[in-house]
Each structure stands twice: as C-alpha cells, then as structure tokens.
Design a protein around this motif. Structure first.
Motif, mmCIF file in Angstrom:
data_model
loop_
_atom_site.group_PDB
_atom_site.id
_atom_site.type_symbol
_atom_site.label_atom_id
_atom_site.label_comp_id
_atom_site.label_asym_id
_atom_site.label_seq_id
_atom_site.Cartn_x
_atom_site.Cartn_y
_atom_site.Cartn_z
ATOM 1 N N LYS A 12 -33.556 149.490 56.722
ATOM 2 C CA LYS A 12 -32.503 148.812 55.993
ATOM 3 C C LYS A 12 -32.092 149.724 54.837
ATOM 4 C CE LYS A 12 -31.771 144.703 53.197
ATOM 5 N NZ LYS A 12 -32.401 143.533 52.613
ATOM 6 N N ASP A 65 -36.121 139.496 48.933
ATOM 7 C CA ASP A 65 -35.415 139.390 50.214
ATOM 8 C C ASP A 65 -34.696 138.054 50.366
ATOM 9 O OD1 ASP A 65 -36.103 141.925 51.091
ATOM 10 O OD2 ASP A 65 -37.938 141.232 52.076
ATOM 11 N N ASP A 66 -35.183 137.030 49.696
ATOM 12 C CA ASP A 66 -34.585 135.704 49.772
ATOM 13 C C ASP A 66 -33.410 135.643 48.797
ATOM 14 O OD1 ASP A 66 -34.057 132.919 48.966
ATOM 15 O OD2 ASP A 66 -35.736 132.447 50.301
#
Length: 158
Positions: A12, A65-66
């Motif tokens: 990513k 990440d959330d």
C-alpha cells in the motif's frame, strides 16, 4: 499449455506531501527544520504542551487503518488547537474554519456533528451510520486541514 501461479504482494503506497530530500535541497530542509524548532522553543509552556498533544493525536490518526478512529483522532487534534486559537467559545468551530480557510462541512454535515454522532452513537441531526460513511470518506481530507491548522498555530504563536 502450462499455467504458473505467482503469489504477489502489492504494498500500500500513500501519497504524502512531504518533501523528498536530495543532496541539492538538504540545506534548505535543515533550515526549515531549525525554523520549526526555534518556533516551538519560543512557545509558552501551555502552548507547547497543547501543540505536542495535538501532534500526538494527529499522528495517531495518520497511522490508524480505521478511518472512523482516524477522523476522531484528527478531530481531537483540531479541538486542542482550535479552542486555543478561537475567541468565541460557543462558535469556535465556525470561527476557526472561517479564519483559517478549513472545510466546516462534508456533504452538508458539520464536522462537529460528524464527531458527535461517531462518539455518542446518537445525534439529532445525523445518524451514526451516515457519520461513519462521512468519516470514512473524508478522514484524510479532514486530516490535511488539521495539519494546516497545526502549522498555522505554530506560525502564529511566535
């Protein structure tokens, strides 16, 4: 005919607005870092504490990440800096967004309403589900605005 399966990992990659340091620009980069260090050192103890706390929350949001948690962390950093810059305690979000050219709404929902619906799971103007969708969609844009506000705070408090 033969078929070969290959297990490939795609890392990513995020777009950052950080400067790439090269041999040609290292001196200007060091000067810029020194100017920020000097500005931080000139802050009052209270302003320094608020700045560092806001940066910790912003950093926490940047690596989460959330995206819902990311939005909340960015909001906390926004509130720490915004309430210190605002003159109007009751309308501080409006004042700060107007003064520093920050987005106050996403798809018609105010950022403080999004935060309230996320944290309290119930809000008279916005459902929790809609707040989650907006937070997921706009967390990164909101984070960019908060980062700009942090830099403006540092530049103003010289």
């Amino acid at each position: 005919m033969s078929i070969t399966l290959v297990n490939t990992i795609y890392p990513k990659v995020e777009k950052h607005s950080f400067k790439i340091i090269t041999k040609d620009n290292i001196e200007s980069y060091i000067e810029e870092l020194n100017s920020y260090r000097d500005k931080i050192e000139k802050l009052s103890e209270e302003d320094k504490e608020n700045l560092l706390r806001a940066i910790r929350y912003w950093n926490r949001g940047k690596v989460d990440d959330d995206k819902i948690d990311r939005f909340i962390d960015f909001y906390i950093a926004f509130e720490i800096i915004g309430k210190n810059l605002a003159k109007n305690e009751k309308q501080w979000v409006k004042e700060i967004c107007e003064k520093y050219g920050l987005r106050r709404e996403y798809e018609g929902a105010k950022i403080n309403d999004i935060r309230d619906a996320l944290v309290h799971a119930k809000h008279k103007k916005l459902s929790k589900e809609m707040a989650e969708e907006l937070a997921i969609r706009y967390a990164d844009k909101f984070g960019e605005d908060v980062f700009k506000l942090i830099i403006d705070f540092l530049n103003e408090r010289r």
